[in-house]
Design a protein around this motif. Sequence first.
Motif, mmCIF file in Angstrom:
data_model
loop_
_atom_site.group_PDB
_atom_site.id
_atom_site.type_symbol
_atom_site.label_atom_id
_atom_site.label_comp_id
_atom_site.label_asym_id
_atom_site.label_seq_id
_atom_site.Cartn_x
_atom_site.Cartn_y
_atom_site.Cartn_z
ATOM 1 N N GLU A 18 -6.915 102.808 28.129
ATOM 2 C CA GLU A 18 -7.645 104.229 28.063
ATOM 3 C C GLU A 18 -7.092 105.130 29.072
ATOM 4 O O GLU A 18 -7.014 106.422 29.089
ATOM 5 C CB GLU A 18 -9.189 104.290 28.300
ATOM 6 C CG GLU A 18 -9.900 103.817 26.907
ATOM 7 C CD GLU A 18 -9.563 104.595 25.776
ATOM 8 O OE1 GLU A 18 -10.105 105.534 25.615
ATOM 9 O OE2 GLU A 18 -8.860 104.027 24.805
ATOM 10 N N GLN A 21 -4.835 107.464 27.312
ATOM 11 C CA GLN A 21 -5.567 108.550 26.722
ATOM 12 C C GLN A 21 -5.189 109.989 27.166
ATOM 13 O O GLN A 21 -4.798 110.142 28.352
ATOM 14 C CB GLN A 21 -6.902 108.332 26.654
ATOM 15 C CG GLN A 21 -7.787 109.096 25.664
ATOM 16 C CD GLN A 21 -7.704 108.992 24.361
ATOM 17 O OE1 GLN A 21 -6.924 109.636 23.719
ATOM 18 N NE2 GLN A 21 -8.225 107.884 23.805
ATOM 19 N N PHE A 26 -10.962 107.529 29.198
ATOM 20 C CA PHE A 26 -11.750 107.634 27.924
ATOM 21 C C PHE A 26 -12.690 108.646 27.760
ATOM 22 O O PHE A 26 -13.264 108.842 26.736
ATOM 23 C CB PHE A 26 -12.708 106.282 27.912
ATOM 24 C CG PHE A 26 -13.736 106.131 29.086
ATOM 25 C CD1 PHE A 26 -14.982 106.673 28.512
ATOM 26 C CD2 PHE A 26 -13.578 106.033 30.299
ATOM 27 C CE1 PHE A 26 -16.115 106.958 29.522
ATOM 28 C CE2 PHE A 26 -14.581 106.022 31.141
ATOM 29 C CZ PHE A 26 -15.946 106.373 30.709
ATOM 30 N N ARG A 29 -13.088 111.539 24.884
ATOM 31 C CA ARG A 29 -13.612 110.858 23.767
ATOM 32 C C ARG A 29 -15.029 111.605 23.709
ATOM 33 O O ARG A 29 -15.511 112.221 22.643
ATOM 34 C CB ARG A 29 -13.811 109.508 23.583
ATOM 35 C CG ARG A 29 -12.512 108.591 23.347
ATOM 36 C CD ARG A 29 -12.567 107.364 23.515
ATOM 37 N NE ARG A 29 -11.497 106.411 23.405
ATOM 38 C CZ ARG A 29 -10.936 106.073 22.249
ATOM 39 N NH1 ARG A 29 -11.592 106.242 21.223
ATOM 40 N NH2 ARG A 29 -9.839 105.381 22.391
ATOM 41 N N ASN A 33 -16.474 114.943 21.526
ATOM 42 C CA ASN A 33 -17.480 114.575 20.456
ATOM 43 C C ASN A 33 -18.620 115.716 20.714
ATOM 44 O O ASN A 33 -19.345 116.401 19.856
ATOM 45 C CB ASN A 33 -18.034 113.273 20.755
ATOM 46 C CG ASN A 33 -18.803 113.102 19.212
ATOM 47 O OD1 ASN A 33 -18.539 113.112 18.164
ATOM 48 N ND2 ASN A 33 -19.832 112.582 19.600
ATOM 49 N N GLY A 130 -19.311 109.253 21.498
ATOM 50 C CA GLY A 130 -17.978 109.333 21.608
ATOM 51 C C GLY A 130 -17.433 108.225 22.320
ATOM 52 O O GLY A 130 -16.375 107.781 21.947
ATOM 53 N N GLN A 131 -17.748 107.828 23.259
ATOM 54 C CA GLN A 131 -17.583 106.732 24.140
ATOM 55 C C GLN A 131 -17.604 105.296 23.236
ATOM 56 O O GLN A 131 -16.571 104.495 23.516
ATOM 57 C CB GLN A 131 -18.213 106.415 25.414
ATOM 58 C CG GLN A 131 -18.743 107.411 26.219
ATOM 59 C CD GLN A 131 -17.634 108.655 26.595
ATOM 60 O OE1 GLN A 131 -16.563 109.045 26.072
ATOM 61 N NE2 GLN A 131 -17.816 109.476 27.612
ATOM 62 N N THR A 133 -16.266 104.994 20.482
ATOM 63 C CA THR A 133 -15.331 104.561 19.706
ATOM 64 C C THR A 133 -14.231 103.818 20.573
ATOM 65 O O THR A 133 -13.176 103.178 19.628
ATOM 66 C CB THR A 133 -14.557 106.018 19.274
ATOM 67 O OG1 THR A 133 -14.126 106.632 20.544
ATOM 68 C CG2 THR A 133 -15.539 107.000 18.425
ATOM 69 N N VAL A 134 -14.346 103.703 21.810
ATOM 70 C CA VAL A 134 -13.466 102.858 22.425
ATOM 71 C C VAL A 134 -13.646 101.269 21.799
ATOM 72 O O VAL A 134 -12.702 100.593 21.512
ATOM 73 C CB VAL A 134 -13.533 102.680 23.827
ATOM 74 C CG1 VAL A 134 -12.697 101.642 24.450
ATOM 75 C CG2 VAL A 134 -13.333 104.082 24.425
ATOM 76 N N GLU A 137 -12.609 100.588 18.153
ATOM 77 C CA GLU A 137 -11.274 100.474 17.906
ATOM 78 C C GLU A 137 -10.870 99.080 18.399
ATOM 79 O O GLU A 137 -9.981 98.384 17.705
ATOM 80 C CB GLU A 137 -10.339 101.458 18.872
ATOM 81 C CG GLU A 137 -10.656 102.859 18.088
ATOM 82 C CD GLU A 137 -9.931 103.752 18.841
ATOM 83 O OE1 GLU A 137 -9.176 103.494 20.164
ATOM 84 O OE2 GLU A 137 -9.803 105.134 18.755
#
Length: 302
Positions: A18, A21, A26, A29, A33, A130-131, A133-134, A137
């Motif tokens: 991250e 990113q 991170f 994210r 969001n 939002g976090q 999504t790490v 993935e």
Amino acid sequence: MSTTFNEFSGKKVFLKMENLQKTGSFKIRGAMNKVLQLSEAECEKGLIAASAGNHAQGVAYAGKARNVPVTIFMPTGTPEAKVNATRGYGATVKLVGQNFDEAYVAAREEQLRTGATFIHPFDDLAVIEGQATVAMEMLQQRPEIDTIVVPAGGGGLLAGTLLAVKSTRPDIRVIGVQSINAPAITIAYKGKNDGILTFQGKTIAEGINVKVPGKLTMNIIHSFVDDMVTVTEQEIASAILFMLEREKTLIEGAGAAAVAAVLNHHTPSSAQNIGIIVSGGNFDIGKLAECQQMSLKVPLAK
């Protein structure tokens, strides 16, 4: 996957970088969001936030995307790279207090005075989602992972990871990591007190140096986390140098905390396929000499 890391740790390790990113962590994210869900009325008086650095950049970037003015309160000791990057995204930066918690109090006072919309760095469901999504993935890319190691300060990334993992793959262990100098979540999880630090030590992992964890995040962590562990400042410094020397990647102390936990065998011995969230790379290059001095005291485990 890192062959070098595998050799040092004795595990099969997958790094979620991250630090590469947008905004260097991170945090973009959760901030994006949250901000994208705000109404025009909520944006009208601008956005305000408190941050040790990475959330600041995320909110600044998201605010710029929506053409909304942003004010960020940051501790006076925040690395210059994080302050300059936040200003570079168009935010007004106010340096207040010695740590995140003091900056947070000042930001809340300003929010009450101006009526701006406050974007919390971790104790907000939209930010947590939002976090999450790490981890989503990670599971899509490497379904063989059996353990995920996550740095934790206020708990937003850890809570998001738990929601993503335990709702789909409850068999996967999730381990939270904190600096031994700022272990608020660890203390609360172990049941020693309510998690509010009476003494907050200095840590090179300023991104996770939080005195009071979030109420929402702690409810999620208490319900789902498999364990909380701490790492020493020397172990964090050694992990920063390891990633720079062996992986040719500069990461910050918060992200290095999770790396340190695996390198120094603070994770379960039965864990074989470990995913590490390298949460950010906004490191003050001037602290490399300090890392070198600290890391000499505790050689990397092999």
